[in-house]
Design a protein around this motif. Sequence first.
Motif, PDB file in Angstrom:
ATOM      1  N   ALA B 468     -70.559  12.482 -76.635  1.00 38.23           N
ATOM      2  CA  ALA B 468     -69.887  12.204 -75.368  1.00 38.23           C
ATOM      3  C   ALA B 468     -70.899  12.137 -74.235  1.00 38.23           C
ATOM      4  O   ALA B 468     -71.925  12.814 -74.260  1.00 38.23           O
ATOM      5  N   ALA B 470     -71.240  12.153 -69.820  1.00 41.26           N
ATOM      6  CA  ALA B 470     -70.546  12.503 -68.584  1.00 41.26           C
ATOM      7  C   ALA B 470     -71.455  12.186 -67.401  1.00 41.26           C
ATOM      8  O   ALA B 470     -72.682  12.212 -67.522  1.00 41.26           O
ATOM      9  N   VAL B 484     -65.617  10.837 -66.847  1.00 38.36           N
ATOM     10  CA  VAL B 484     -65.671  11.086 -68.290  1.00 38.36           C
ATOM     11  C   VAL B 484     -64.820  10.039 -69.007  1.00 38.36           C
ATOM     12  O   VAL B 484     -63.953   9.413 -68.408  1.00 38.36           O
ATOM     13  N   SER B 486     -63.146  10.866 -71.864  1.00 40.27           N
ATOM     14  CA  SER B 486     -62.192  11.570 -72.722  1.00 40.27           C
ATOM     15  C   SER B 486     -60.776  11.368 -72.183  1.00 40.27           C
ATOM     16  O   SER B 486     -60.596  10.846 -71.097  1.00 40.27           O
ATOM     17  N   ASP B 525     -67.371   7.789 -74.364  1.00 41.17           N
ATOM     18  CA  ASP B 525     -66.871   8.998 -75.026  1.00 41.17           C
ATOM     19  C   ASP B 525     -66.054   8.485 -76.196  1.00 41.17           C
ATOM     20  O   ASP B 525     -65.330   7.497 -76.047  1.00 41.17           O
ATOM     21  N   THR B 533     -62.879  17.750 -77.068  1.00 39.25           N
ATOM     22  CA  THR B 533     -63.048  17.537 -75.632  1.00 39.25           C
ATOM     23  C   THR B 533     -63.670  18.741 -74.935  1.00 39.25           C
ATOM     24  O   THR B 533     -64.669  18.612 -74.228  1.00 39.25           O
ATOM     25  N   THR B 537     -67.394  17.055 -75.040  1.00 37.90           N
ATOM     26  CA  THR B 537     -67.413  16.486 -73.690  1.00 37.90           C
ATOM     27  C   THR B 537     -67.719  17.581 -72.675  1.00 37.90           C
ATOM     28  O   THR B 537     -68.418  17.354 -71.684  1.00 37.90           O
TER      29      THR B 537
END
Lengths: 150, 761
Positions: B468, B470, B484, B486, B525, B533, B537
């Motif tokens: 992932a 960010a 993000v 997610s 992601d 998550t 993430t």
Amino acid sequence: MQIDVTINNKQISLTVDFNEFLADSLRKHGFSSVRKGCDTSCCGLCSVWIDGKPTLSCSVLAFRVAGKNITTIEGVETEAEAFAQILAAEGAEQCGFCSPGFIMTVLALKNEIPNPTEEQIIHYLTGNLCRCTGYMGQLRAVKTYLGVNT
Amino acid sequence: MKIVGKGIAKIDAINIATGKPVYTEDLAFKNALVVKILHSPHAFAKIKSIDTSKAEKLKGVECVLTYKDVPNVRFTLAGQSYPEPSPYDRLILENIVRYVGDEVAIVAAVDEKTAVKAMKLIKVDYELLEPVLDFEQAIGHSSVVHPEADVYCNFDIGMNKDQNIVSSYKLEAGDVEAELSQCDVVVEGTYYTQAQAHAMMETYRAFSYMDHAGRLVLISSTQIPFHVRRKLARSLNMPASKIRVIKPRIGGGFGGKQTVAVEPFVAAVTLKTGKPALLVYDRKETFCSTTSRHAMRLKVRLGADRDGFIRVVDIQGLSDTGAYGEHASTVFSVVGDKTLPLYNKTKAVRFMGDVVYTNKLPAGAFRGYGATQGTFALESTVNQLAGKLNMDPTEIRLKNLIQQGESCLTYKNKVLGSSTLDRCIAKGKELIGWDDKYPRREMGNNKVRAVGMAVTMQGSGIAGIDTASAEVRLNDDGNYTLLVGSTDMGTGSDTILAQMAAEILETELENIIVYAADTDVSPYDPGSYASSTTYVTGMAVVKAAEDLKRQIIEQGARFLETAPVDVEFDGLMLQTSDGSRSMSLEKLAELLVLGMGNKQLVGNATYGSPVSPPPFIAGFAEVEVDKETGKVELIDFVAVVDCGTVINPNLARIQVEGGIVQGIGMALYEEVRYDERGTLQTNSFMQYKIPSRKDVGSIRVAFEESYEPTGPFGAKSVGEVVVNTPPPAIVNAIYQATGVSIESLPATPEKIYMGIRNNNH
């Protein structure tokens, strides 16, 4: 056909088909809170009030509400938000898709049954399904909202 | 910690709860074409001819698409990182239909009535084929579900499609047969777990349009926006750069929305007509034409010594993937991955078996993802072993459990970084009153109450695969935007990710704007699945926030004319260590975007974990069984959870409660039934019973926090592990109450009553 109804205290003329359900008419007219989850009157997502009584709007033909008072969550904003704050404090709205129908039933419960027992609360709300929360957080929120201690 | 660990309300709570227009259908243009799908009435058939001319002539019909109108490129709907381990065994539409509900034609019209009318005017001539309906008869069946030659696998998953085998798998350590022959006690059982419907309240839906730049925009209720984009590009034979996928608020997913459902159909319509298009599956279509949990048969053999040490775990599986192989091999391997490590006094362990195609609704990802099925089989057998050794079920587990700092046969070089499962068991025993209630109490009136228990583990993200990214941006006003990719399906992940960023940046939650997810805007992601998550993430967010904080201090030093080591930042003010000069973050933010020679600050991070640390749960059920009718009432369910550090106790608790109710549904009520032609009979909430408020008794949740060294703030996952313990714990309680072993879910009153009757004869 055309029908005159009161929706959230406003007089409105709706053009509806003879076989159209109220839930669809309401959505079509911008009441986005009205959701449909099942098509078999099982889930309670489409609950609105007709003349103050919580009713499944997916199972009421629109023309039958001519002359009646319809209330959606958009029409009881202050009360709905007051309860939504408590629900949110519990984290118990989760995906939120069932919340408007659920909240309308909770507010109706408050109007209908003073000082309900826990059993009465569960019974009253049984028709409102939720797949996210497992119901416990919702129950905690309802009890807080109604001041029920049991 | 100031914000992590607090039970803060979700940032979107009030708007989603009060019905604001924030979901996919709410965002669709009013003039969007209504899309409807003609589904197959047959379980297995070849389309000899299809005549759409009458439908196309109907006023208001914009297009009717059949297999002749879509690209001939096979793909998978499984939402997995590329290259997907699921076979490419689908076309958007094909001239073979493989289950009742499979898609035959796409209709788009100006309104719903016209679309429905048009569907009825499509004439399809089918050549009926013998369907494969019983998954235990699938291997070597005279019918082959996928006769086509161009099915493609990115990996060798053991496909033998002429035998209807989509995947074969074996995981083994030690010599199972030799060790079993050394054991004092061997127990075995064969367990059946049913297909289960996700039954999220918002059914599947997607809306598409062409934007000003001629790109296809898709708004979809999905857990996997980036995977959707890639799948659309492949299946529609177009560049991914021409596609934008936006995920608004989601009305529940539970893994169902990790598999693409309706998106290719609206996209095909918009590409064909150039017009906006909306497809909303109704509940029946959601039951009949999407995915469910994989039904499985699991044969378990456990060997133990007289003292109760489990020496051998052997599980032989057969999984029913239905008509297509979405998540077939991966769900199956998870059965073994999340059961074999649980007890580690073992000398040999094995999990093996096959996943088969049948002419039924495809199976896909569902919360628990194989661990649920495996837990039911393993834990039921452990309970049986406890009975045979005359040991308390909690004692046999405490004796055998893997402990923090240990490794196990199947993960030899990986040490378990965190576990408080032993404390979870102790706490659960206390909460349910185990010592007073075990095993049973006669209540009079032919009713008996009993308790049962089970433990489970899951993972956190997919180790070494899912990664992932960010970004955290310092805005011109001193606030932050967290970007993000997610998906918050209602779990509150947007909120907990913001809590993590706020903690690092020492700011308040309201100073962080969260934007998720839009493939044009969000960093990559894989999406929200595999319990990733919070853990994966979340780690990317922590690292991105740390990166930004470092840059803030660096730029602050520039303006304060000193070295970064001499700058202190408290979230609001930057000042030199001697306190002589200072400036506010707000001022810094303003200066960074004004005038010359400055730069807006963005913290970035990408994170993939080499491990997938397991969260653990001990689940305890108390049931009351009516011996005259077999009816089970669930009195109490206690779950004690180790998910590492709890980032938001309120949201975590609701996740646990909700997952337990889904597990209760699987244990007692939810039953997928087909008729002899392969038509799904349980296609509405009238037939398919998810638990209501009256069906779940009391559920109590407690946390025994551990600290996971590889997780953000010590956190592990919680989303999936929660669904696993109710089936074995409830079935164990039913056994303690009645002596009836339920080996096939759900545990219906009929099965229990017949079991009681058979035991008495």
